[in-house]
Design an enzyme around this catalytic site. Structure first.
Site, PDB file in Angstrom:
ATOM      1  CB  SER A  18      48.813  27.349  24.480  1.00  0.00           C
ATOM      2  OG  SER A  18      49.270  26.162  25.086  1.00  0.00           O
ATOM      3  CE1 TYR A  49      43.576  25.440  25.612  1.00  0.00           C
ATOM      4  CE2 TYR A  49      45.874  24.794  25.381  1.00  0.00           C
ATOM      5  CZ  TYR A  49      44.923  25.681  25.838  1.00  0.00           C
ATOM      6  OH  TYR A  49      45.303  26.817  26.514  1.00  0.00           O
TER       7      TYR A  49
END
Length: 249
Positions: free
Chosen positions: A139, A152
């Protein structure tokens, strides 16, 4: 990319990128091993795909379950050629100062330890058969902080380093480790982000996100020799040259 007689294991296969990857790889001729905590969803997907698919309920955060899944895949199809570390969560979204420590840790267990568990279970069997590909969903959050996403961001940054470590340690043994940063994808995770109302990502319109079959098709391309230049590195699907190579432009 012809994947006939190849076996692909996909974590988080019950929906989103994982489910689309299962369809894409099956269409390319691969045997697909579907892993997720949601037994009903992966059983339904396996039924849709047919005899080349098996569904194994699995919590990737538990190494014993991941190791058993690899053993089952070996028994069913005789090998393991590709591992796709796709399972990941982002909830609960909260500022670090207000985060529940146990819930924060559960995200690390799935997003980081889950990837390690997959790598640890797959590498020995891949080495025995001459190599394989370990593809991990990364990501942009691996490279820059995002408000209320401390769990995250931290997990994705660590996973990026795991990919690099696998390449350094096992590249000479035929293990191809590559990350994929897909950008924002139209999946349930984006609905959760939207509902949080926190940070600019939650303000994006649904039309701003790419469809889940785009990263799925890129994962298939990543199994080809064309992607060898990215071993130990990360591919960004925001890159137009990559989209063109995959056939998305």
């Amino acid at each position: 990319m012809d994947m006939k007689n190849k076996t692909v294991m996909i974590t988080g296969a019950s929906r989103g990128i994982g489910a689309e990857a299962a369809r894409v790889f099956a269409a390319a001729g691969a045997n697909v091993v579907l892993l997720a905590r949601s037994q009903e969803a992966i059983a339904e997907l396996a039924g849709e795909i047919g005899q080349s698919a098996i569904a194994i309920p699995c919590n990737v955060a538990r190494f014993g379950e991941m190791s058993a899944a690899v053993a089952t895949a070996m028994q069913a199809f005789g090998g393991l050629d590709v591992l796709i570390n796709n399972a990941g969560v982002i909830e609960p979204i909260s500022h670090l100062s207000e985060a529940d420590p146990d819930e924060w840790g559960q995200v690390i267990d799935i997003n980081l330890k889950g990837v390690f568990n997959g790598m640890r279970a797959a590498i020995p069997v891949m080495k025995e058969t001459g190599g394989g590909s370990i593809l991990t969903i990364s990501s942009g959050a691996a490279h820059g902080p995002v408000e209320a996403w401390s769990h995250y961001c931290a997990s994705k940054a660590a996973v990026n380093m795991l990919t690099r470590c696998v390449d350094k340690e096992e590249g000479a043994n035929g293990i191809r480790a590559i990350g994929l940063s897909p950008g924002t994808v139209a999946t349930q995770m984006q609905r959760e982000i939207k509902a949080s109302g926190i940070n600019p990502v939650s303000k994006l319109d649904w039309e701003d996100h790419i469809p889940a079959d785009w990263p799925a098709k890129c994962l298939l391309w990543m199994c080809s020799a064309e992607a060898d230049r990215f071993k130990g590195d990360e591919i960004s699907l925001r890159d137009e040259d990559i989209r063109r190579a995959v056939g998305l432009i």
